[in-house]
Design a protein around this motif. Structure first.
Motif, PDB file in Angstrom:
ATOM      1  N   PHE A  46      57.231  12.304  -3.414  1.00 53.16           N
ATOM      2  CA  PHE A  46      58.658  11.670  -2.854  1.00 53.16           C
ATOM      3  C   PHE A  46      59.314  13.036  -2.124  1.00 53.16           C
ATOM      4  O   PHE A  46      59.190  14.085  -2.505  1.00 53.16           O
ATOM      5  N   VAL A  47      60.189  12.639  -1.289  1.00 50.21           N
ATOM      6  CA  VAL A  47      60.996  13.511  -0.655  1.00 50.21           C
ATOM      7  C   VAL A  47      62.350  13.118  -0.370  1.00 50.21           C
ATOM      8  O   VAL A  47      62.617  11.921  -0.698  1.00 50.21           O
ATOM      9  N   GLN A  48      63.185  13.897  -0.204  1.00 46.98           N
ATOM     10  CA  GLN A  48      64.693  14.019   0.184  1.00 46.98           C
ATOM     11  C   GLN A  48      64.957  14.508   1.374  1.00 46.98           C
ATOM     12  O   GLN A  48      64.554  15.624   1.816  1.00 46.98           O
ATOM     13  N   VAL A  49      65.784  13.924   2.232  1.00 47.58           N
ATOM     14  CA  VAL A  49      66.088  14.076   3.605  1.00 47.58           C
ATOM     15  C   VAL A  49      67.473  14.698   3.713  1.00 47.58           C
ATOM     16  O   VAL A  49      68.491  13.797   3.592  1.00 47.58           O
ATOM     17  N   GLY A  50      67.761  15.647   4.233  1.00 48.66           N
ATOM     18  CA  GLY A  50      68.990  16.312   4.724  1.00 48.66           C
ATOM     19  C   GLY A  50      69.998  16.407   3.715  1.00 48.66           C
ATOM     20  O   GLY A  50      69.813  16.490   2.696  1.00 48.66           O
ATOM     21  N   PRO A  51      71.180  16.824   3.930  1.00 45.87           N
ATOM     22  CA  PRO A  51      72.368  17.331   2.792  1.00 45.87           C
ATOM     23  C   PRO A  51      72.569  15.968   2.147  1.00 45.87           C
ATOM     24  O   PRO A  51      73.128  16.403   0.860  1.00 45.87           O
ATOM     25  N   LYS A  52      72.244  14.848   2.518  1.00 45.07           N
ATOM     26  CA  LYS A  52      72.635  13.465   1.637  1.00 45.07           C
ATOM     27  C   LYS A  52      71.554  13.291   0.672  1.00 45.07           C
ATOM     28  O   LYS A  52      71.626  12.252  -0.185  1.00 45.07           O
ATOM     29  N   LYS A  53      70.345  13.834   1.100  1.00 46.17           N
ATOM     30  CA  LYS A  53      68.954  13.543  -0.019  1.00 46.17           C
ATOM     31  C   LYS A  53      68.755  12.274   0.049  1.00 46.17           C
ATOM     32  O   LYS A  53      68.280  11.742  -0.983  1.00 46.17           O
ATOM     33  N   TYR A  54      68.606  11.547   1.219  1.00 46.64           N
ATOM     34  CA  TYR A  54      68.020  10.295   1.258  1.00 46.64           C
ATOM     35  C   TYR A  54      66.610  10.410   0.815  1.00 46.64           C
ATOM     36  O   TYR A  54      65.792  11.160   1.164  1.00 46.64           O
ATOM     37  N   PHE A  55      66.129   9.446  -0.006  1.00 47.02           N
ATOM     38  CA  PHE A  55      65.030   9.392  -0.653  1.00 47.02           C
ATOM     39  C   PHE A  55      63.885   8.551  -0.342  1.00 47.02           C
ATOM     40  O   PHE A  55      64.164   7.476   0.124  1.00 47.02           O
ATOM     41  N   PHE A  56      62.595   9.052  -0.050  1.00 48.06           N
ATOM     42  CA  PHE A  56      61.560   8.245   0.824  1.00 48.06           C
ATOM     43  C   PHE A  56      60.286   8.883  -0.265  1.00 48.06           C
ATOM     44  O   PHE A  56      60.142   9.833  -0.650  1.00 48.06           O
ATOM     45  N   PRO A  57      59.250   7.781   0.156  1.00 47.34           N
ATOM     46  CA  PRO A  57      57.637   8.349  -0.283  1.00 47.34           C
ATOM     47  C   PRO A  57      57.340   9.123   0.766  1.00 47.34           C
ATOM     48  O   PRO A  57      57.804   9.590   1.941  1.00 47.34           O
ATOM     49  N   SER A  58      56.295   9.690   0.414  1.00 47.58           N
ATOM     50  CA  SER A  58      55.703  11.031   1.224  1.00 47.58           C
ATOM     51  C   SER A  58      55.269  10.367   2.697  1.00 47.58           C
ATOM     52  O   SER A  58      55.537  11.216   3.698  1.00 47.58           O
ATOM     53  N   GLY A  59      55.260   8.977   2.987  1.00 50.86           N
ATOM     54  CA  GLY A  59      54.932   8.733   4.322  1.00 50.86           C
ATOM     55  C   GLY A  59      55.954   8.770   5.268  1.00 50.86           C
ATOM     56  O   GLY A  59      55.754   8.850   6.515  1.00 50.86           O
ATOM     57  N   TYR A  60      57.213   9.189   4.781  1.00 48.46           N
ATOM     58  CA  TYR A  60      58.198   9.172   5.471  1.00 48.46           C
ATOM     59  C   TYR A  60      58.175  10.442   6.658  1.00 48.46           C
ATOM     60  O   TYR A  60      58.521  10.402   7.741  1.00 48.46           O
ATOM     61  N   LYS A  61      57.575  11.632   6.140  1.00 48.65           N
ATOM     62  CA  LYS A  61      57.447  12.686   6.662  1.00 48.65           C
ATOM     63  C   LYS A  61      56.952  12.669   8.157  1.00 48.65           C
ATOM     64  O   LYS A  61      57.193  13.118   9.166  1.00 48.65           O
ATOM     65  N   ARG A  62      55.708  11.876   8.213  1.00 52.97           N
ATOM     66  CA  ARG A  62      55.008  11.521   9.503  1.00 52.97           C
ATOM     67  C   ARG A  62      55.628  10.680  10.302  1.00 52.97           C
ATOM     68  O   ARG A  62      55.311  10.738  11.782  1.00 52.97           O
ATOM     69  N   GLU A  63      56.832   9.891   9.755  1.00 48.32           N
ATOM     70  CA  GLU A  63      57.475   8.938  10.823  1.00 48.32           C
ATOM     71  C   GLU A  63      58.843   9.316  11.288  1.00 48.32           C
ATOM     72  O   GLU A  63      59.587   8.944  12.060  1.00 48.32           O
ATOM     73  N   ALA A  64      59.522  10.347  10.586  1.00 49.34           N
ATOM     74  CA  ALA A  64      60.883  10.809  10.493  1.00 49.34           C
ATOM     75  C   ALA A  64      61.530  10.676  11.971  1.00 49.34           C
ATOM     76  O   ALA A  64      62.497   9.973  12.569  1.00 49.34           O
ATOM     77  N   SER A  65      60.662  11.357  12.611  1.00 50.84           N
ATOM     78  CA  SER A  65      61.225  11.784  14.266  1.00 50.84           C
ATOM     79  C   SER A  65      61.056  10.666  15.141  1.00 50.84           C
ATOM     80  O   SER A  65      61.740  10.350  16.040  1.00 50.84           O
ATOM     81  N   ASN A  66      60.123   9.596  14.730  1.00 48.26           N
ATOM     82  CA  ASN A  66      59.829   8.471  15.520  1.00 48.26           C
ATOM     83  C   ASN A  66      60.947   7.356  15.308  1.00 48.26           C
ATOM     84  O   ASN A  66      61.264   6.805  16.056  1.00 48.26           O
ATOM     85  N   TYR A  67      61.533   7.252  14.043  1.00 45.74           N
ATOM     86  CA  TYR A  67      62.559   6.364  13.613  1.00 45.74           C
ATOM     87  C   TYR A  67      63.989   7.080  14.505  1.00 45.74           C
ATOM     88  O   TYR A  67      64.691   6.178  15.109  1.00 45.74           O
ATOM     89  N   TYR A  68      64.050   8.356  14.395  1.00 47.33           N
ATOM     90  CA  TYR A  68      65.146   8.822  14.840  1.00 47.33           C
ATOM     91  C   TYR A  68      65.380   8.922  16.309  1.00 47.33           C
ATOM     92  O   TYR A  68      66.373   8.839  16.987  1.00 47.33           O
ATOM     93  N   ASN A  69      64.209   9.271  17.120  1.00 43.74           N
ATOM     94  CA  ASN A  69      63.883   9.137  18.564  1.00 43.74           C
ATOM     95  C   ASN A  69      63.599   7.726  19.148  1.00 43.74           C
ATOM     96  O   ASN A  69      63.133   7.529  20.246  1.00 43.74           O
ATOM     97  N   PHE A  70      63.799   6.759  18.402  1.00 40.23           N
ATOM     98  CA  PHE A  70      63.389   5.358  18.759  1.00 40.23           C
ATOM     99  C   PHE A  70      64.304   4.968  19.676  1.00 40.23           C
ATOM    100  O   PHE A  70      65.386   5.089  19.769  1.00 40.23           O
ATOM    101  N   LYS A  71      63.750   4.596  20.963  1.00 37.04           N
ATOM    102  CA  LYS A  71      64.407   4.135  21.985  1.00 37.04           C
ATOM    103  C   LYS A  71      65.025   2.748  21.938  1.00 37.04           C
ATOM    104  O   LYS A  71      64.170   1.507  22.087  1.00 37.04           O
ATOM    105  N   ALA A  72      66.267   2.414  21.711  1.00 33.12           N
ATOM    106  CA  ALA A  72      66.689   1.241  21.512  1.00 33.12           C
ATOM    107  C   ALA A  72      67.275   0.862  22.896  1.00 33.12           C
ATOM    108  O   ALA A  72      67.377   1.657  24.021  1.00 33.12           O
ATOM    109  N   ARG A  73      67.524  -0.698  22.923  1.00 30.32           N
ATOM    110  CA  ARG A  73      67.589  -1.208  24.230  1.00 30.32           C
ATOM    111  C   ARG A  73      69.073  -2.026  24.294  1.00 30.32           C
ATOM    112  O   ARG A  73      69.381  -2.372  22.961  1.00 30.32           O
TER     113      ARG A  73
END
Length: 357
Positions: A46-73
């Motif tokens: 498991f991992v924790q993300v950023g200063p707020k330590k949001y908690f995720f399983p290991s699979g989040y590592k490979r997708e974090a940037s894809n969610y953050y850079n997702f192109k909303a319409r």
């Protein structure tokens, strides 16, 4: 020695090369080992993300940037919640209101297809997926569906030409920073943390991708300490609350939805800029009534249960839908502890934030 954050910084620009601005850090080994024993669907850690330590399983590592850079319409509709806050209920309401109350299509097409879950794929560990495939090896159709479990929905969303309806439990800070500027509409729903924890406990037991094996008191302590997926709860709620007055955001409380569903339907209709008669609103409210909703195969994840991803001997995905059901799970000591934690965290909100019952 503390684990090294997994991010790469460009020496010239000072920015992360993958376009994700926050450090992703492995949970310490002792805690990680304990969590792997309790949440058996995850196999790596498991991992924790950023200063707020949001908690995720290991699979989040490979997708974090894809969610953050997702192109909303501009015509996207997002439902954002902490898990078990009335998400599915809200999704069905929103989809029907935005699609001319098309009950026929809603009954024929699972909600998971009409309103896909943005980050579900990062919760499907390859070893757990292999188990599902082995169990269904003599059923070609089921194996095809299992193979698609970890197909990232951000990819399938890119291919959609029709209006997109997007479910996510990610907080605002892990979603595209320009999300609201694009014109996308966001409905955020919050719910009493005690009811959330009880419902999330059952979901983590039911979903084999989570595979929780412990009891509720232990789960509550993980929940309280930010060691369940998408936690910490209060940071998540705070991010939604702080953006409630921005254009294209509708902030709802689950308790208010439960108290007056017709009024909520009318409010969501206004937000989506659609209009329906009182009779149509009453029919939708009846469709969403919990006794009907629990028996609606389109929304209760029966497709995943058929694949063996949900345990058949655990509670159904749609449970009671009631507020205050937590009382059956908290003894006096745990309840005192929970109340102190809730009151302490409520101080971070302004006076207009209602106290949870």
């Amino acid at each position: 020695m503390a684990p090294t954050p997994t991010y790469i910084v460009n020496a010239v620009t000072g920015e992360n090369e993958d376009g994700f601005p926050l450090a992703i850090q492995d949970v310490d080994k002792e805690t990680n080992d304990e969590l792997l024993d309790s949440f058996t669907g995850e196999k790596s850690g498991f991992v924790q993300v950023g200063p707020k330590k949001y908690f995720f399983p290991s699979g989040y590592k490979r997708e974090a940037s894809n969610y953050y850079n997702f192109k909303a319409r501009p015509d996207d509709v997002f439902v954002i919640t902490f898990p078990r806050s009335g998400t599915t209920w809200t999704q069905e309401m929103v989809w029907l209101l935005a699609n001319k109350l098309d009950y026929e299509r809603a009954s024929e097409e699972p909600l998971t297809k009409r309103f896909p879950f943005l980050e579900f794929s990062c919760f499907v560990h390859q070893d757990t997926k292999s188990t599902f495939l082995k169990e269904n090896q003599y059923d070609t159709d089921k194996c095809k569906k299992i193979e698609n479990l970890d197909t990232p929905h951000w990819k399938t969303f890119e291919e959609k030409t029709e209006r997109r309806f997007i479910k996510t439990h990610l907080p605002f800070s892990l979603l595209p920073p320009d999300l609201l500027e694009t014109g996308s509409k966001v409905i955020y729903v919050a719910r009493n943390p005690k009811d959330v924890a009880v419902s999330f406990y059952h979901l983590n037991r039911t979903y084999r991708t989570q595979g929780y094996t412990g009891d509720f008191p232990q789960f509550w302590r993980y929940f309280q300490n930010g060691l369940v997926a998408w936690a910490p709860y209060w940071e998540h709620i705070k991010e939604g609350w702080n953006r409630r007055n921005e254009n294209n955001v509708l902030f709802l409380f689950y308790e208010d939805m439960n108290k007056d569903l017709k009024q909520t339907i009318a409010k969501v209709s206004d937000f989506l800029e659609v209009s329906y008669s009182d009779r149509e609103i009453s029919k939708l409210a009846e469709h969403l009534r919990i006794d009907n909703f629990k028996n609606n195969k389109s929304v209760n994840k029966s497709d995943l249960r058929d694949l063996g991803i949900l345990l058949s001997n655990e509670e159904s995905f749609i449970r009671t839908g009631k507020s205050g059901g937590w009382r059956s799970y908290f003894d006096d000591e745990l309840n005192r502890e929970a109340d102190e934690w809730i009151q302490k965290n409520l101080r971070a909100f302004d006076h207009s934030f209602p106290a949870f019952p």
